[in-house]
Design a protein around this motif. Structure first.
Motif, PDB file in Angstrom:
ATOM      1  N   LEU A  84      42.815  55.506  40.887  1.00 51.48           N
ATOM      2  CA  LEU A  84      42.030  54.375  41.406  1.00 51.48           C
ATOM      3  C   LEU A  84      41.082  53.844  40.333  1.00 51.48           C
ATOM      4  N   ASP A  85      40.424  54.746  39.642  1.00 51.32           N
ATOM      5  CA  ASP A  85      39.523  54.351  38.551  1.00 51.32           C
ATOM      6  C   ASP A  85      40.282  53.510  37.516  1.00 51.32           C
ATOM      7  N   GLU A  88      41.278  50.083  38.962  1.00 49.86           N
ATOM      8  CA  GLU A  88      40.085  49.234  39.107  1.00 49.86           C
ATOM      9  C   GLU A  88      39.649  48.703  37.736  1.00 49.86           C
ATOM     10  N   LYS A  89      39.717  49.578  36.729  1.00 49.32           N
ATOM     11  CA  LYS A  89      39.354  49.145  35.369  1.00 49.32           C
ATOM     12  C   LYS A  89      40.360  48.109  34.842  1.00 49.32           C
ATOM     13  N   LEU A  91      42.052  45.968  36.679  1.00 48.70           N
ATOM     14  CA  LEU A  91      41.767  44.697  37.352  1.00 48.70           C
ATOM     15  C   LEU A  91      40.569  44.008  36.699  1.00 48.70           C
ATOM     16  N   LYS A  92      39.536  44.783  36.445  1.00 54.46           N
ATOM     17  CA  LYS A  92      38.333  44.233  35.814  1.00 54.46           C
ATOM     18  C   LYS A  92      38.666  43.677  34.426  1.00 54.46           C
ATOM     19  N   ASP A 135      45.343  43.924  41.591  1.00 51.85           N
ATOM     20  CA  ASP A 135      44.575  43.937  42.840  1.00 51.85           C
ATOM     21  C   ASP A 135      45.384  44.605  43.959  1.00 51.85           C
ATOM     22  N   VAL A 138      45.334  48.355  43.441  1.00 51.56           N
ATOM     23  CA  VAL A 138      44.019  48.900  43.820  1.00 51.56           C
ATOM     24  C   VAL A 138      43.958  49.048  45.340  1.00 51.56           C
ATOM     25  N   ASN A 139      44.402  48.030  46.075  1.00 54.23           N
ATOM     26  CA  ASN A 139      44.341  48.088  47.537  1.00 54.23           C
ATOM     27  C   ASN A 139      45.226  49.192  48.095  1.00 54.23           C
ATOM     28  N   LYS A 142      43.627  52.501  47.564  1.00 58.16           N
ATOM     29  CA  LYS A 142      42.525  52.727  48.512  1.00 58.16           C
ATOM     30  C   LYS A 142      43.085  53.206  49.850  1.00 58.16           C
TER      31      LYS A 142
END
Ligand code: FEO
Length: 163
Positions: A84-85, A88-89, A91-92, A135, A138-139, A142
Motif C-alpha cells: 500500500l505504501d 500510494e507513493k 500515485l503521488k 489509484d 491503491v483502492n 485498501k
C-alpha cells in the motif's frame, strides 16, 4: 525550432522520466524480495514505460534540432512499508509528473509553440491513464489489506499486465 527555455524544460522532464524508471525499478526489487513477483513484474514494466517516455522526449528534441542534456539521476528510495505504501507513493509520484507535464503545456501555450503543445498532448492523456491505474490499485489494496489471500490474488492480477 524550439526556444532555449523550452529545450531546458524538456531536458528537465527527460530527467524526471528516467528518475521515474529508477524509482519503479527500486520498487520492483522490493517486491521481488517480498516474493510478490506479480507486483515486481508490474513495476518492471512501469519502469520500461518511463524509459519510453524519456526517449520520446529525447527524440522530439533531436527532431527539433535541440540539444539533449542528460543530468545526474537522483537516488530513489529503497525502503518501503509494504504494497500500500508503494502504490500510494507511486500515485503521488504520478500526480507530481502530471503537474510538471501541465507546466510544460502552459509554457508551450505562453510561447505560442504549437508543435510542442501538440507533442505534449500525448503525455497529458497518458498521465490520466497512469494516475487512474495507480489509484485503482491503491483502492484495491485498501480493500484487501496488505497481506493474505486477497493480496496474493492482486499480485497475480498485476503480474498479468501486458498479456
Ligand atoms: Fe512518465 Fe509515469 O509518467
Amino acid at each position: 525550432m524550439i526556444s532555449k527555455d523550452m529545450e531546458k524544460a524538456i531536458n528537465q522532464q527527460i530527467n524526471r522520466e528516467f528518475f521515474s524508471a529508477y524509482l519503479y525499478l527500486s520498487m520492483a526489487t522490493y517486491f521481488a524480495e517480498q516474493n510478490l513477483d506479480g507486483m515486481a513484474s508490474f513495476m518492471q514494466m512501469q519502469a520500461k514505460e518511463e524509459v519510453e517516455h524519456g526517449m520520446k522526449m529525447y527524440g522530439y528534441l533531436e527532431e527539433q534540432g535541440a540539444r539533449v542534456l542528460l543530468e545526474a539521476i537522483e537516488k530513489p528510495d529503497s525502503e518501503f512499508d509494504g504494497p500500500l505504501d508503494i502504490f500510494e507513493k507511486s500515485l503521488k509520484h504520478e500526480q507530481f509528473v502530471t503537474k510538471n507535464i501541465h507546466n510544460l503545456v502552459d509554457q508551450a501555450i505562453k510561447e505560442k509553440d504549437h508543435a510542442t503543445k501538440s507533442f505534449l498532448d500525448w503525455f497529458v492523456t497518458e498521465q490520466v491513464e497512469e494516475e487512474s491505474s495507480m489509484d485503482s490499485i491503491v483502492n484495491k489494496l485498501k480493500m484487501v489489506g496488505d497481506k493474505g489471500h486477497g493480496l496474493l490474488m492482486l499480485d497475480a492480477q498485476l503480474g498479468r499486465r501486458g498479456e
